[in-house]
Scaffold this active site. Structure first.
Site, mmCIF file in Angstrom:
data_model
loop_
_atom_site.group_PDB
_atom_site.id
_atom_site.type_symbol
_atom_site.label_atom_id
_atom_site.label_comp_id
_atom_site.label_asym_id
_atom_site.label_seq_id
_atom_site.Cartn_x
_atom_site.Cartn_y
_atom_site.Cartn_z
ATOM 1 N N LYS A 106 0.837 -1.215 0.000
ATOM 2 C CA LYS A 106 0.000 0.000 0.000
ATOM 3 C C LYS A 106 0.870 1.263 0.000
ATOM 4 O O LYS A 106 0.632 2.184 -0.764
ATOM 5 C CB LYS A 106 -0.916 0.042 1.238
ATOM 6 C CG LYS A 106 -1.940 -1.059 1.306
ATOM 7 C CD LYS A 106 -2.933 -0.823 2.444
ATOM 8 C CE LYS A 106 -2.299 -0.840 3.833
ATOM 9 N NZ LYS A 106 -1.725 -2.131 4.226
ATOM 10 N N ARG A 124 -9.664 0.674 8.624
ATOM 11 C CA ARG A 124 -9.201 -0.683 8.913
ATOM 12 C C ARG A 124 -10.266 -1.490 9.650
ATOM 13 O O ARG A 124 -10.035 -2.652 9.965
ATOM 14 C CB ARG A 124 -7.951 -0.619 9.790
ATOM 15 C CG ARG A 124 -6.633 -0.830 9.034
ATOM 16 C CD ARG A 124 -5.531 -0.548 10.010
ATOM 17 N NE ARG A 124 -4.314 -1.228 9.764
ATOM 18 C CZ ARG A 124 -3.225 -0.650 9.245
ATOM 19 N NH1 ARG A 124 -3.269 0.589 8.834
ATOM 20 N NH2 ARG A 124 -2.102 -1.331 9.136
ATOM 21 N N ARG A 130 11.641 -6.064 5.489
ATOM 22 C CA ARG A 130 11.448 -4.689 5.015
ATOM 23 C C ARG A 130 12.381 -3.715 5.713
ATOM 24 O O ARG A 130 12.596 -3.786 6.932
ATOM 25 C CB ARG A 130 9.991 -4.288 5.263
ATOM 26 C CG ARG A 130 9.677 -2.859 4.870
ATOM 27 C CD ARG A 130 8.208 -2.623 4.713
ATOM 28 N NE ARG A 130 7.493 -2.635 5.978
ATOM 29 C CZ ARG A 130 6.195 -2.385 6.086
ATOM 30 N NH1 ARG A 130 5.471 -2.151 5.010
ATOM 31 N NH2 ARG A 130 5.605 -2.401 7.257
ATOM 32 N N ARG A 136 11.323 -1.148 10.908
ATOM 33 C CA ARG A 136 10.235 -0.735 11.801
ATOM 34 C C ARG A 136 10.144 -1.687 12.989
ATOM 35 O O ARG A 136 10.322 -2.886 12.842
ATOM 36 C CB ARG A 136 8.902 -0.748 11.028
ATOM 37 C CG ARG A 136 8.559 0.572 10.401
ATOM 38 C CD ARG A 136 7.373 0.489 9.490
ATOM 39 N NE ARG A 136 6.184 -0.110 10.099
ATOM 40 C CZ ARG A 136 4.979 -0.108 9.540
ATOM 41 N NH1 ARG A 136 4.806 0.462 8.365
ATOM 42 N NH2 ARG A 136 3.965 -0.663 10.138
ATOM 43 N N ARG A 190 -0.372 -8.644 13.454
ATOM 44 C CA ARG A 190 -0.948 -7.683 12.493
ATOM 45 C C ARG A 190 -1.730 -8.412 11.396
ATOM 46 O O ARG A 190 -2.778 -7.937 10.950
ATOM 47 C CB ARG A 190 0.167 -6.828 11.877
ATOM 48 C CG ARG A 190 0.743 -5.820 12.884
ATOM 49 C CD ARG A 190 2.118 -5.322 12.480
ATOM 50 N NE ARG A 190 2.123 -4.562 11.266
ATOM 51 C CZ ARG A 190 3.216 -4.388 10.500
ATOM 52 N NH1 ARG A 190 4.367 -4.948 10.849
ATOM 53 N NH2 ARG A 190 3.154 -3.666 9.414
HETATM 54 P P1 AMP Z 1 0.782 0.750 9.101
HETATM 55 O O1 AMP Z 1 1.952 1.657 8.937
HETATM 56 O O2 AMP Z 1 -0.379 1.118 8.221
HETATM 57 O O3 AMP Z 1 1.164 -0.707 8.977
HETATM 58 O O4 AMP Z 1 0.262 0.946 10.609
HETATM 59 C C1 AMP Z 1 1.090 0.677 11.708
HETATM 60 C C2 AMP Z 1 0.257 0.536 12.977
HETATM 61 O O5 AMP Z 1 -0.438 1.763 13.240
HETATM 62 C C3 AMP Z 1 -0.840 -0.520 12.902
HETATM 63 O O6 AMP Z 1 -0.374 -1.828 13.197
HETATM 64 C C4 AMP Z 1 -1.808 -0.007 13.983
HETATM 65 O O7 AMP Z 1 -1.323 -0.287 15.277
HETATM 66 C C5 AMP Z 1 -1.729 1.501 13.769
HETATM 67 N N1 AMP Z 1 -2.745 1.941 12.780
HETATM 68 C C6 AMP Z 1 -2.512 2.440 11.531
HETATM 69 N N2 AMP Z 1 -3.659 2.718 10.905
HETATM 70 C C7 AMP Z 1 -4.653 2.402 11.769
HETATM 71 C C8 AMP Z 1 -6.072 2.440 11.698
HETATM 72 N N3 AMP Z 1 -6.721 2.862 10.601
HETATM 73 N N4 AMP Z 1 -6.776 2.044 12.795
HETATM 74 C C9 AMP Z 1 -6.147 1.623 13.904
HETATM 75 N N5 AMP Z 1 -4.823 1.527 14.037
HETATM 76 C C10 AMP Z 1 -4.070 1.911 12.973
#
Ligand code: AMP
Length: 209
Positions: A13, A88, A122, A153, A164
């Protein structure tokens, strides 16, 4: 155009978002990036978010929706935007329906067997967010795009990645059905190269102009 990028963690994404953002001049809004920035700056939102992101769990809907509502109200979103990692959950999608008209949901579909390796290998640029896989870096530690330092990360470790992926299956995957019923989903297979995926996405976006 208001776009959502949907897909499991590691589906690509962020990579597609940065390509679409460059090519179509749309602000790239990543809730994950917003949380990481808040965690780095130790804001109250960051302190709360950290306890969830560290475990691979979702930050509560109420907090997340408030952040997105504020972000979408800014001037740069007037002519469209691209949401990456939001919504999400069904509750987040319903909250978004109340404040936005979404034109297209791009769902990047990748075989689950590929995701664990993609995420654990990654490396991300700390300045521009570009992603790489360690197997193709040949020991390089700087970003080819901007020269920034690459890092891993904190949530890209096997245990957190598994959680996740479980969260994705239980809470996010139902959104595919949600947006399919609304007739605004575009499914693209993400097992191939980022360039190939982008070409298919661009064909779709150009056809919608
Ligand atoms: P990402 O970078 O999109 O993988 O997001 C990293 C982390 O941020 C996720 O594992 C969640 O803990 C939190 N997070 C990101 N987007 C959301 C969302 N829309 N709702 C809830 N938690 C989120």
């Amino acid at each position: 155009m208001n776009i959502i990028l949907l897909g499991a963690p590691g589906a690509g994404k962020g990579t597609q978002a940065s390509k679409i953002s460059d090519a179509y001049n749309l602000p790239h809004i990543s809730t994950g990036d917003i949380f990481r920035e808040n965690i780095k700056n130790q804001t109250p939102i960051g302190l709360l978010a950290k306890s969830y992101t560290d475990k691979g769990q979702l930050v509560p809907d109420e907090v997340t929706c408030k952040i997105v509502e504020e972000r979408l109200s800014r001037e740069d979103c007037k002519n469209g935007y691209m949401l990456d990692g939001f919504p999400r959950t069904i509750a987040q999608a319903e909250a978004l329906d109340k404040i936005a008209n979404i034109d297209l949901v791009i769902n990047i579909d990748v075989d689950f067997s590929l995701l664990l390796d993609r995420l654990c290998g990654r490396r991300v640029c700390k300045d521009c967010g570009e992603s790489y896989h360690v197997s193709r870096l040949n020991g390089e530690t700087k970003c080819a795009r901007c020269g920034g330092e690459l890092y891993q990360r904190k949530d890209d470790n096997p245990e957190t990645v598994q959680s996740r992926l479980d969260v994705y299956k239980a809470q996010t995957a139902p959104l595919i059905d949600y947006y399919t019923k609304k007739g605004i989903i575009f499914n693209v297979v993400g097992n191939t190269t980022p360039e190939d995926v982008f070409q298919k996405v661009a064909e779709k976006l150009d056809a919608m102009k």
